[in-house]
Design an enzyme around this catalytic site. Structure first.
Site, PDB file in Angstrom:
ATOM      1  CE  LYS A  35      10.750   3.069 -44.314  1.00  0.00           C
ATOM      2  NZ  LYS A  35       9.750   3.874 -43.601  1.00  0.00           N
ATOM      3  CB  ALA A 240     -14.756  17.821 -58.752  1.00  0.00           C
ATOM      4  CB  CYS A 248      -1.857  13.984 -44.888  1.00  0.00           C
ATOM      5  SG  CYS A 248      -0.149  13.475 -45.017  1.00  0.00           S
TER       6      CYS A 248
HETATM    7  C1  UGA Z   1      -1.296  16.871 -48.019  1.00  0.00           C
HETATM    8  C2  UGA Z   1      -1.158  18.419 -48.067  1.00  0.00           C
HETATM    9  O1  UGA Z   1      -1.478  18.890 -49.370  1.00  0.00           O
HETATM   10  C3  UGA Z   1       0.265  18.863 -47.680  1.00  0.00           C
HETATM   11  O2  UGA Z   1       0.334  20.276 -47.637  1.00  0.00           O
HETATM   12  C4  UGA Z   1       0.621  18.279 -46.298  1.00  0.00           C
HETATM   13  O3  UGA Z   1       1.944  18.617 -45.934  1.00  0.00           O
HETATM   14  C5  UGA Z   1       0.476  16.767 -46.345  1.00  0.00           C
HETATM   15  O4  UGA Z   1      -0.876  16.423 -46.712  1.00  0.00           O
HETATM   16  C6  UGA Z   1       0.778  16.221 -44.978  1.00  0.00           C
HETATM   17  O5  UGA Z   1       0.049  16.516 -44.028  1.00  0.00           O
HETATM   18  O6  UGA Z   1       1.832  15.571 -44.807  1.00  0.00           O
HETATM   19  P1  UGA Z   1      -0.642  14.851 -49.657  1.00  0.00           P
HETATM   20  O7  UGA Z   1      -1.654  14.106 -48.876  1.00  0.00           O
HETATM   21  O8  UGA Z   1       0.704  14.264 -49.809  1.00  0.00           O
HETATM   22  O9  UGA Z   1      -0.427  16.330 -49.019  1.00  0.00           O
HETATM   23  O10 UGA Z   1      -1.175  15.101 -51.150  1.00  0.00           O
HETATM   24  P2  UGA Z   1      -2.251  16.113 -51.794  1.00  0.00           P
HETATM   25  O11 UGA Z   1      -1.675  16.612 -53.048  1.00  0.00           O
HETATM   26  O12 UGA Z   1      -2.710  17.100 -50.816  1.00  0.00           O
HETATM   27  O13 UGA Z   1      -3.457  15.145 -52.178  1.00  0.00           O
HETATM   28  C7  UGA Z   1      -4.305  14.559 -51.195  1.00  0.00           C
HETATM   29  C8  UGA Z   1      -5.514  13.933 -51.864  1.00  0.00           C
HETATM   30  O14 UGA Z   1      -6.383  14.947 -52.373  1.00  0.00           O
HETATM   31  C9  UGA Z   1      -5.202  13.023 -53.056  1.00  0.00           C
HETATM   32  O15 UGA Z   1      -6.000  11.867 -52.960  1.00  0.00           O
HETATM   33  C10 UGA Z   1      -5.579  13.856 -54.269  1.00  0.00           C
HETATM   34  O16 UGA Z   1      -5.987  13.057 -55.352  1.00  0.00           O
HETATM   35  C11 UGA Z   1      -6.735  14.661 -53.714  1.00  0.00           C
HETATM   36  N1  UGA Z   1      -6.953  15.958 -54.401  1.00  0.00           N
HETATM   37  C12 UGA Z   1      -6.022  16.944 -54.346  1.00  0.00           C
HETATM   38  C13 UGA Z   1      -8.149  16.181 -55.065  1.00  0.00           C
HETATM   39  O17 UGA Z   1      -9.043  15.298 -55.128  1.00  0.00           O
HETATM   40  N2  UGA Z   1      -8.359  17.395 -55.659  1.00  0.00           N
HETATM   41  C14 UGA Z   1      -7.446  18.391 -55.608  1.00  0.00           C
HETATM   42  O18 UGA Z   1      -7.716  19.496 -56.155  1.00  0.00           O
HETATM   43  C15 UGA Z   1      -6.237  18.166 -54.946  1.00  0.00           C
END
Ligand code: UGA
Length: 409
Positions: A35, A240, A248
């Site tokens: 990496k 949904a 995370c």
């Molecule tokens: C999440 C948080 O959103 C960040 O704020 C945080 O910093 C990060 O975790 C972390 O702890 O490092 P991430 O997991 O990268 O970020 O991505 P998200 O956009 O939150 O999506 C997470 C999951 O939720 C995905 O599978 C996405 O498809 C799903 N999701 C998201 C939904 O099903 N519906 C939504 O409305 C939003």
């Protein structure tokens, strides 16, 4: 100013890139030799829009190495290593390893924990290693990591030593974001509470989607849109779908629930959010059976799965709901074909990996959209009447006869 970043996963890399862009001399440490060698050559180690270009543009401000000794002169060192959940509990061994490596190389620099850690962690390591630790959790999403890091909604800084906290605050001054200065424990808990709340918001909407599916005329997307117009609810994280995955939400919800239990507090809302999320896979299998409508079985049915990454704009498959669905389909004895524009799918047994969505759809009896990649929006045109399960509500026309979308009655 010289800054160290220990751990070069998604958050480590975007933090290093954004700091380098804003004029800091950044030394990134990863124990993964391949990496650090790739990054030193300007080759990205993961996919996200903008990362490759930003790496090339800022390479002269950055050193990548496996050697902690390179952190000798750093004034601040960010620890951004994984904190996995093992047997339902947070595993802090990578944090300890980083603390040991940093302390051998550098005794004066301010240590900043950016990794997600349970409350009390900074204090514990601070006592063990005899140095102040600042807690500076991140709120960066994969897929939009650069933008989220450069312009966060808020910057949270927890510290027991004002001077160290001031230094970290000054590092992020370019972001011009609201800053919350607080204790280490509050900073650590703010991160868990935020992630658990966002995950709960999604699970809540998934439960409403379940209800919508039993009410002819109901549509969860319309309901979410109207709810989101209320400023108290806000329009974000109300989508949904197949549920939340990634590195995370799944681990953090489990970690905070078990942390609460250890302290004698049951986190029943978070536990329910996890349960609703786990149930998404079984519900999708049931929907697929209904859509194919043959003896209530998927045995021998060719199922094309569109999307393997846990969300769009990333190649990350960690704890992806799509991967869980594929495994359940295999248990159901379906013949599974998959396609994803970016994710690497080499580790999946008994799965046919397609090079294009067209081939994946063509070779299937039924298609399931599992990741919200924009390019899947024309699946209905390509499927030519085959049943489609749209678990991410990517297809705009909800009226096609062959379309089974999450949350439509
Ligand atoms: C999440 C948080 O959103 C960040 O704020 C945080 O910093 C990060 O975790 C972390 O702890 O490092 P991430 O997991 O990268 O970020 O991505 P998200 O956009 O939150 O999506 C997470 C999951 O939720 C995905 O599978 C996405 O498809 C799903 N999701 C998201 C939904 O099903 N519906 C939504 O409305 C939003």
């Amino acid at each position: 100013m010289k800054i160290g970043v220990v751990g070069l996963g998604h958050v480590g890399l975007v933090t290093a890139l954004v700091l380098a862009k804003h004029g800091y001399e950044v030394t990134g440490i990863s124990k993964d030799k391949k990496k650090s060698e790739m990054l030193a050559k300007g080759e990205p180690t993961l996919y996200e829009p903008g990362i490759e270009e930003m790496l090339k543009e800022n390479l002269k401000m950055m050193i990548f190495s496996t050697d902690y000794g390179r952190l000798k002169d750093a004034e601040a060192i960010f620890i951004i290593v994984p904190t996995p959940t093992v047997n339902e509990r947070i595993d802090l061994s990578y944090i300890r390893e980083a603390m040991e490596g940093i302390t051998k190389a550098n005794k004066k620099g301010v240590v900043v924990i950016k990794s997600t850690v349970v409350p009390g962690t900074a204090k514990r390591f601070s006592g063990e290693f005899g140095r102040n630790i600042v807690s500076n959790p991140e709120f960066t999403k994969e897929g939009t990591g650069l933008e989220d890091t450069e312009h966060p909604n808020r910057i949270v800084i927890g510290s027991s030593d004002e001077k160290s906290g001031n230094l970290v605050e000054s590092i992020w001054a370019f972001a011009k974001s609201s800053v919350v200065r607080t204790t280490n424990e509050n900073a650590e808990l703010i991160k868990y509470a935020s992630n658990a709340f966002l995950a709960t918001k999604i699970s809540f909407m998934n439960e409403i989607a379940n209800l919508c599916e039993r009410i002819p005329g109901a549509d969860v997307e319309v309901i979410a849109k109207a709810m989101g117009l209320d400023e108290r609810i806000a329009p974000y994280f109300l989508k949904a779908g197949l549920g939340w995955g990634g590195s995370c939400f799944p681990k953090d919800t489990k970690a905070i629930a078990s942390f609460g239990k250890e302290l004698g507090e049951r986190m029943s809302i978070i536990e329910a959010a996890i349960k609703v999320n786990d149930d998404r896979i079984g519900r999708t299998i049931e929907l697929a059976k209904k859509a194919y409508n043959k003896n209530n079985s998927l045995m021998g049915v060719k199922v094309g799965v569109l999307g393997i990454a846990f969300k769009n704009n990333t190649d990350d498959t960690r704890d992806s709901q799509a991967v869980k669905l594929v495994n359940r389909l295999i248990e159901e004895k379906a013949e599974v074909g998959v396609y994803d524009p970016k994710a690497k799918i080499d580790a999946m047994d008994n799965v046919k990996v397609h090079k294009s969505k067209e081939n994946c759809i063509k070779g299937s009896d039924i298609v399931i959209i599992t990741t919200e990649w924009e390019e899947f929006a024309d699946t209905n045109v390509l499927a030519k009447g085959k049943p489609i399960i749209d678990t991410r509500r990517i297809i705009s026309s909800g009226s096609a006869k062959n379309l089974y979308a999450v949350g439509i009655g």
